[in-house]
Design a protein around this motif. Sequence first.
Motif, PDB file in Angstrom:
ATOM      1  N   HIS A 104       0.856  -1.208   0.000  1.00 24.13           N
ATOM      2  CA  HIS A 104       0.000   0.000   0.000  1.00 24.13           C
ATOM      3  C   HIS A 104       0.884   1.248   0.000  1.00 24.13           C
ATOM      4  N   HIS A 106       1.814   5.270  -2.063  1.00 22.36           N
ATOM      5  CA  HIS A 106       1.355   6.363  -2.937  1.00 22.36           C
ATOM      6  C   HIS A 106       2.573   7.118  -3.452  1.00 22.36           C
ATOM      7  N   LYS A 232      -9.499   0.429  -7.146  1.00 29.88           N
ATOM      8  CA  LYS A 232      -9.561   0.798  -5.738  1.00 29.88           C
ATOM      9  C   LYS A 232     -10.809   1.621  -5.462  1.00 29.88           C
ATOM     10  N   HIS A 294      -6.259  -0.544   5.533  1.00 32.57           N
ATOM     11  CA  HIS A 294      -6.320   0.124   6.845  1.00 32.57           C
ATOM     12  C   HIS A 294      -7.053  -0.758   7.864  1.00 32.57           C
ATOM     13  N   ASP A 363       0.875   2.871   3.542  1.00 31.06           N
ATOM     14  CA  ASP A 363       0.289   4.154   3.106  1.00 31.06           C
ATOM     15  C   ASP A 363       1.381   5.214   2.904  1.00 31.06           C
TER      16      ASP A 363
HETATM   17 ZN    ZN Z   1      -3.606   4.967   0.905  1.00 36.68          ZN
END
Ligand code: ZN
Length: 448
Positions: A104, A106, A232, A294, A363
């Motif tokens: 996960h 970005h 997603k 999450h 994340d």
């Molecule tokens: Zn994310």
Amino acid sequence: MLKWLPIPLCLFLLLSGFALAQNIGDDKDNAPRPVKLVPPPPPGPVYIRCGSLFSGKSDQLESNMVIVVERDRIRQVGRLSPPAGAQVIDLANLTCLPGMVESHTHVFLQGDRKAGQYDAQLLKQSVAYRTIEATTAAHAALDWGFTTIRDLETEGAGYADVDVRNAINGMLIWGPRMQVVGRAMDVTGSYPLQPAYAWDVTVPIGVETVDGVEGARKAVREQLSHGIDWVKIYADRGGRIHDNLLDTIPTFTLDELRAIVDETHRERRRVAAHATGLMGVHNAVEAGVDTIEHGNYIAPEDMKTMVAKGIWFVPTPYVAEYDARWRAERAGTQPQESPGLKIEEETFRRALQAGVKIAFGTDVGAFEWDMSPARQLVTMVRWGMTPAQALRAATIRGAELMQMQNDIGTLEAGRYADIIAVQGNPLSDISVMQKIAFVMKGGVVFRK
Ligand SMILES: [Zn+2]
């Protein structure tokens, strides 16, 4: 318009159009030839001498192992001696491991937790500039020892992640193997920047806005046509804590979610669901998504369904600790353990006990790329995983989540030569995974 042009000009336009058609034909000599920053792997076998080795297949370290690499793959792993004159990489004082997998990330975010960071990236930076930054983030991922990542949306940069992935695959730039999702989906009125600005100001939105069952099916088809690997969705937002659980606002209706999942699965792709609390997770699990991102709170019944359906859990505990830390820094106090973090830890421990499949993802991008995502391994061990379990979450489990377990995730014959090395023993001190001494991806040495 053409009839007003003089005849010689018409002829010129016609002929130049013809010449253009010839030029974009498939003549190989005339094809664009970009500079490739990544060299091909050496042709002959390379022998990597490892002081210790974590193969990902057992919980033990093996000592004095040699990995034989041929071109981009591992040919053999064992206690053997390189022949005289062989090309040897000496890592005798290091521990070798499979390249890590981050499930996960970005790469299109360079921090979004602090006030104004997210808005500035969408409002003040062009997609072109953000794509350049994404390539530096991809470079950083490899530098931190992550040879494969699943990047979970570009936050307003369209399908530029498809281009970053393709540029890496084409060896133009250094970066990990990538699976990407493009724009992601949420419902009207739910996702930034939309709810934050005056109603009469048009602002960009970090996702594709999707409403209704038919709209959902169409959005899946359109997004897949641009070359993404996953769809997603954002299953919930906001949230308040009561009765020792996190209660969030569901976004899509169950019918909409089912349509997204059905359409994506029909196209043989999978769905990642951002779902942080009670009803968001419940609806996503009911609809049959493939991964829960999450999952700060997951009800026991939903955990049972996740086990039964084989749905993955990608908890992201570090980013909550990061939030607590910078808030404290700003206030000049000590980081407080928030009730939210307590719920997250309790959920993580229950998931471990229930046997939910857990993969490593942080994340990163929400927190800056100049710190190693591997720091989350420390949290996962503190929350009840053994160091070997945590390492497997960040290697073979991630590979399974990405359905790449025949290519990556372990050090064994036939796998890609994605090999990292650290000083010390990660099974006795997991924090050593934040200091990577060696990275090889596909048989090419990136860092030594
Ligand atoms: Zn994310």
